[in-house]
Design a protein around this motif. Structure first.
Motif, PDB file in Angstrom:
ATOM      1  N   VAL A 195       0.836  -1.209   0.000  1.00  0.00           N
ATOM      2  CA  VAL A 195       0.000   0.000   0.000  1.00  0.00           C
ATOM      3  C   VAL A 195       0.866   1.253   0.000  1.00  0.00           C
ATOM      4  N   ASP A 196       0.560   2.145  -0.929  1.00  0.00           N
ATOM      5  CA  ASP A 196       1.167   3.475  -0.926  1.00  0.00           C
ATOM      6  C   ASP A 196       0.288   4.347  -0.028  1.00  0.00           C
ATOM      7  N   GLY A 197       0.851   4.707   1.112  1.00  0.00           N
ATOM      8  CA  GLY A 197       0.117   5.572   2.049  1.00  0.00           C
ATOM      9  C   GLY A 197       0.804   6.916   2.204  1.00  0.00           C
ATOM     10  N   VAL A 198       1.526   7.325   1.139  1.00  0.00           N
ATOM     11  CA  VAL A 198       2.336   8.548   1.250  1.00  0.00           C
ATOM     12  C   VAL A 198       1.471   9.746   1.649  1.00  0.00           C
ATOM     13  N   SER A 199       0.292   9.878   1.031  1.00  0.00           N
ATOM     14  CA  SER A 199      -0.540  11.039   1.381  1.00  0.00           C
ATOM     15  C   SER A 199      -1.768  10.649   2.197  1.00  0.00           C
ATOM     16  N   SER A 200      -1.669   9.514   2.896  1.00  0.00           N
ATOM     17  CA  SER A 200      -2.787   9.120   3.771  1.00  0.00           C
ATOM     18  C   SER A 200      -2.330   8.802   5.185  1.00  0.00           C
ATOM     19  N   VAL A 201      -1.215   8.125   5.332  1.00  0.00           N
ATOM     20  CA  VAL A 201      -0.812   7.691   6.681  1.00  0.00           C
ATOM     21  C   VAL A 201      -0.637   8.908   7.601  1.00  0.00           C
ATOM     22  N   GLY A 202      -1.260   8.812   8.760  1.00  0.00           N
ATOM     23  CA  GLY A 202      -1.181   9.915   9.719  1.00  0.00           C
ATOM     24  C   GLY A 202      -2.248  10.967   9.483  1.00  0.00           C
ATOM     25  N   ILE A 211       3.681  -1.051   3.886  1.00  0.00           N
ATOM     26  CA  ILE A 211       3.082   0.283   3.857  1.00  0.00           C
ATOM     27  C   ILE A 211       4.208   1.281   3.630  1.00  0.00           C
ATOM     28  N   ILE A 212       3.965   2.149   2.666  1.00  0.00           N
ATOM     29  CA  ILE A 212       4.985   3.125   2.266  1.00  0.00           C
ATOM     30  C   ILE A 212       4.460   4.514   2.580  1.00  0.00           C
ATOM     31  N   SER A 213       5.175   5.237   3.442  1.00  0.00           N
ATOM     32  CA  SER A 213       4.762   6.616   3.694  1.00  0.00           C
ATOM     33  C   SER A 213       5.993   7.503   3.730  1.00  0.00           C
ATOM     34  N   GLY A 214       5.749   8.791   3.748  1.00  0.00           N
ATOM     35  CA  GLY A 214       6.868   9.731   3.674  1.00  0.00           C
ATOM     36  C   GLY A 214       6.707  10.854   4.672  1.00  0.00           C
ATOM     37  N   SER A 215       7.815  11.521   4.949  1.00  0.00           N
ATOM     38  CA  SER A 215       7.832  12.517   6.024  1.00  0.00           C
ATOM     39  C   SER A 215       7.035  13.780   5.720  1.00  0.00           C
ATOM     40  N   GLN A 216       6.901  14.145   4.417  1.00  0.00           N
ATOM     41  CA  GLN A 216       6.470  15.511   4.089  1.00  0.00           C
ATOM     42  C   GLN A 216       4.972  15.698   3.926  1.00  0.00           C
ATOM     43  N   LYS A 217       4.178  14.736   4.419  1.00  0.00           N
ATOM     44  CA  LYS A 217       2.718  14.879   4.252  1.00  0.00           C
ATOM     45  C   LYS A 217       2.078  14.915   5.640  1.00  0.00           C
ATOM     46  N   GLY A 218       1.437  13.811   6.028  1.00  0.00           N
ATOM     47  CA  GLY A 218       0.756  13.802   7.329  1.00  0.00           C
ATOM     48  C   GLY A 218       1.699  13.942   8.512  1.00  0.00           C
ATOM     49  N   SER A 274     -11.156  12.217  -1.185  1.00  0.00           N
ATOM     50  CA  SER A 274     -10.041  12.161  -0.237  1.00  0.00           C
ATOM     51  C   SER A 274     -10.201  13.234   0.831  1.00  0.00           C
ATOM     52  N   ASN A 275      -9.797  12.886   2.036  1.00  0.00           N
ATOM     53  CA  ASN A 275      -9.836  13.880   3.111  1.00  0.00           C
ATOM     54  C   ASN A 275      -8.527  14.638   3.263  1.00  0.00           C
ATOM     55  N   THR A 276      -7.548  14.368   2.391  1.00  0.00           N
ATOM     56  CA  THR A 276      -6.285  15.111   2.495  1.00  0.00           C
ATOM     57  C   THR A 276      -6.062  16.071   1.326  1.00  0.00           C
ATOM     58  N   VAL A 277      -6.749  15.835   0.213  1.00  0.00           N
ATOM     59  CA  VAL A 277      -6.547  16.715  -0.950  1.00  0.00           C
ATOM     60  C   VAL A 277      -7.787  16.695  -1.834  1.00  0.00           C
ATOM     61  N   THR A 278      -8.134  17.884  -2.339  1.00  0.00           N
ATOM     62  CA  THR A 278      -9.259  17.983  -3.271  1.00  0.00           C
ATOM     63  C   THR A 278      -8.740  18.530  -4.597  1.00  0.00           C
ATOM     64  N   HIS A 323      -5.442  19.649   2.147  1.00  0.00           N
ATOM     65  CA  HIS A 323      -5.962  19.904   3.502  1.00  0.00           C
ATOM     66  C   HIS A 323      -5.365  18.864   4.437  1.00  0.00           C
ATOM     67  N   MET A 324      -4.051  18.818   4.431  1.00  0.00           N
ATOM     68  CA  MET A 324      -3.324  17.737   5.091  1.00  0.00           C
ATOM     69  C   MET A 324      -2.320  18.309   6.083  1.00  0.00           C
ATOM     70  N   GLY A 325      -2.204  17.629   7.217  1.00  0.00           N
ATOM     71  CA  GLY A 325      -1.164  18.002   8.168  1.00  0.00           C
ATOM     72  C   GLY A 325      -1.617  19.085   9.129  1.00  0.00           C
ATOM     73  N   ASP A 326      -0.765  20.090   9.286  1.00  0.00           N
ATOM     74  CA  ASP A 326      -0.979  21.114  10.316  1.00  0.00           C
ATOM     75  C   ASP A 326      -1.990  22.162   9.849  1.00  0.00           C
ATOM     76  N   MET A 327      -3.247  21.776   9.796  1.00  0.00           N
ATOM     77  CA  MET A 327      -4.307  22.636   9.248  1.00  0.00           C
ATOM     78  C   MET A 327      -5.478  22.719  10.217  1.00  0.00           C
ATOM     79  N   ASN A 328      -6.144  23.884  10.207  1.00  0.00           N
ATOM     80  CA  ASN A 328      -7.381  24.013  10.986  1.00  0.00           C
ATOM     81  C   ASN A 328      -8.426  24.765  10.147  1.00  0.00           C
ATOM     82  N   ASP A 329      -9.567  25.051  10.773  1.00  0.00           N
ATOM     83  CA  ASP A 329     -10.674  25.671  10.028  1.00  0.00           C
ATOM     84  C   ASP A 329     -10.219  26.952   9.346  1.00  0.00           C
ATOM     85  N   VAL A 330      -9.494  27.783  10.113  1.00  0.00           N
ATOM     86  CA  VAL A 330      -9.148  29.102   9.577  1.00  0.00           C
ATOM     87  C   VAL A 330      -8.092  28.982   8.479  1.00  0.00           C
TER      88      VAL A 330
END
Ligand code: PLP
Length: 388
Positions: free
Chosen positions: A169-176, A190-197, A298-302, A343-350
């Motif tokens: 599974v490529d979870g680069v833009s999903s894990v976390g 499972i493959i993930s990377g530092s620069q996303k979640g 997706s809940n991380t990118v539209t 809409h991934m990582g250190d994000m909030n409503d504002v």
């Protein structure tokens, strides 16, 4: 331009100040007696993010692309057949890597905007009675189209066909950011990377392998060196790495994991779901559509589809030059046709309202037939109604 440039691309994502500060460290001896106190807990804690107790986690000083290669070359053997459904740029690149590494890649083309077709997958696996397919490659979150696939469903298809293929599974833009359950879903790599979640700079490939996959590593004849899991296994067992580690990434990871555990993984998934839904409501209020089809959002990118007479690249350059925000571009087949809001990582409503407002301004400047404030208004309504 005064004020900060806001990153609304789907990776690299914004790095929280606490993490930036944690990475600002003098270099130290990675063979010192205290280094294992940093590395060993990180490997254990990555397992928590992968939701595995039976698998093993690894960190390579590399990016997600290297993670694909680690899985291919350590678990499989030269010429093995792998199955992939291609519905976006990252599934495409993963398949291309397989070909370049000499694997027999069976590619099934799907519409960009859809995810893994579970019924077709199950049928194909059932047909493969001699078990020629050695691995199924599944991109959990296709970052180019904003599509999430059902990995639990992929496992069900494998089980329904009683098929022993490995599940990568490529979870680069999903894990976390989006739920991922390595053990429950029987994932072998499972493959993930530092620069996303994980909210870090690029430079860390964070990987997990199941016991079944690690057994195959022992007998795989694929030639490998830098990306050999055996070297990681031997040195990690003593608390060290086979070569010089990327120390700032490790210190940053310590802090980002602390932040993630303090928030709670389930809360993080729920936050991303809420942020993503607000963006989708804005898109609907603009009268536009997403590249992702119903059921695959997706809940991380539209990825937002622009009208046929518009070029998404203009929206992106206007947003950057006039409003100092970075949106993601359309890749390959959808270049110019979509722009992407991360809409991934250190994000909030504002932060999301900033993204939506900046996008709206850029679209108005580019002559889009939308009403000023429409997307922002729709997102505000949703975020206020669902705020805790
Ligand atoms: N897979 C997915 C889903 C991605 O989004 C990316 C990068 O954006 C990659 C793989 C490649 O990762 P990297 O650029 O870290 O090598």
């Amino acid at each position: 331009m005064a004020g900060r440039n806001h990153l609304y691309i789907p990776g690299p994502t914004n790095v929280p100040n606490e993490v930036l500060n944690a990475m600002h460290v003098p270099m130290e001896d990675h063979r010192s007696p205290i280094f294992p106190k940093l590395l060993t807990p990180l490997l254990e804690d990555l397992k928590k993010v992968f939701n595995t107790t039976t698998g093993q986690a690894f960190i390579f000083p590399a990016t997600g692309t290297a993670g694909w290669e680690v899985a291919f070359t350590n678990v499989l053997n030269p010429g093995d057949k792998v199955l992939v459904y291609r519905f976006g740029q990252f599934a495409h690149l993963w398949a291309e890597m397989g070909k370049r590494l000499g694997f027999d890649v069976e590619i099934h083309q799907e519409d960009w905007g859809k995810g893994i077709p579970l019924d077709k997958l199950e049928a194909r696996l059932k047909e493969d009675t001699s078990h020629e397919i050695k691995a199924v490659l599944a991109t959990q979150n296709e970052t180019s189209t904003g599509v999430t696939s059902d990995i639990a469903g992929v496992r069900k298809a494998l089980d329904a066909a009683n098929h022993p293929a490995f599940l990568f599974v490529d979870g680069v833009s999903s894990v976390g950011s989006i739920e991922f359950r390595m053990d429950d879903w029987g994932v072998d790599a499972i493959i993930s990377g530092s620069q996303k979640g994980f909210m870090l700079p690029a430079g860390g490939a964070f990987l997990g392998f199941s016991a079944k996959a690690l057994k195959a590593v022992e007998t795989s004849t694929y030639p490998r060196c830098f990306l050999d899991l055996k070297d990681q296994i031997t040195t990690n067992a003593t608390g060290y790495t086979p070569y010089t580690p990327n120390l700032p990434i490790l210190y940053g990871l310590r802090k980002s994991l602390d932040l993630m555990f303090a928030e709670g993984l389930d809360n993080i998934y729920a936050r991303h779901a809420r942020l993503g839904e607000g963006v989708r409501r804005a898109v609907a209020a603009w009268g536009l559509t997403t590249c992702a089809q119903e059921g695959f959002h997706s809940n991380t990118v539209t990825a937002v589809v622009v009208p046929a007479d518009k070029d998404a690249r203009e929206v992106i350059s206007t947003a950057f030059n006039r409003y100092n925000i970075s949106l993601g571009g359309g890749l390959s087949e959808v270049m110019g046709k979509v722009f992407r809001i991360g809409h991934m990582g250190d994000m909030n409503d504002v932060s999301m309202l900033g993204a939506i407002a900046g996008t709206e301004m850029a679209m108005l400047d580019c002559g889009f037939d939308i009403k000023a404030g429409s997307g922002v208004g729709a997102a505000i309504e949703y975020y206020r109604a669902t705020a805790k």
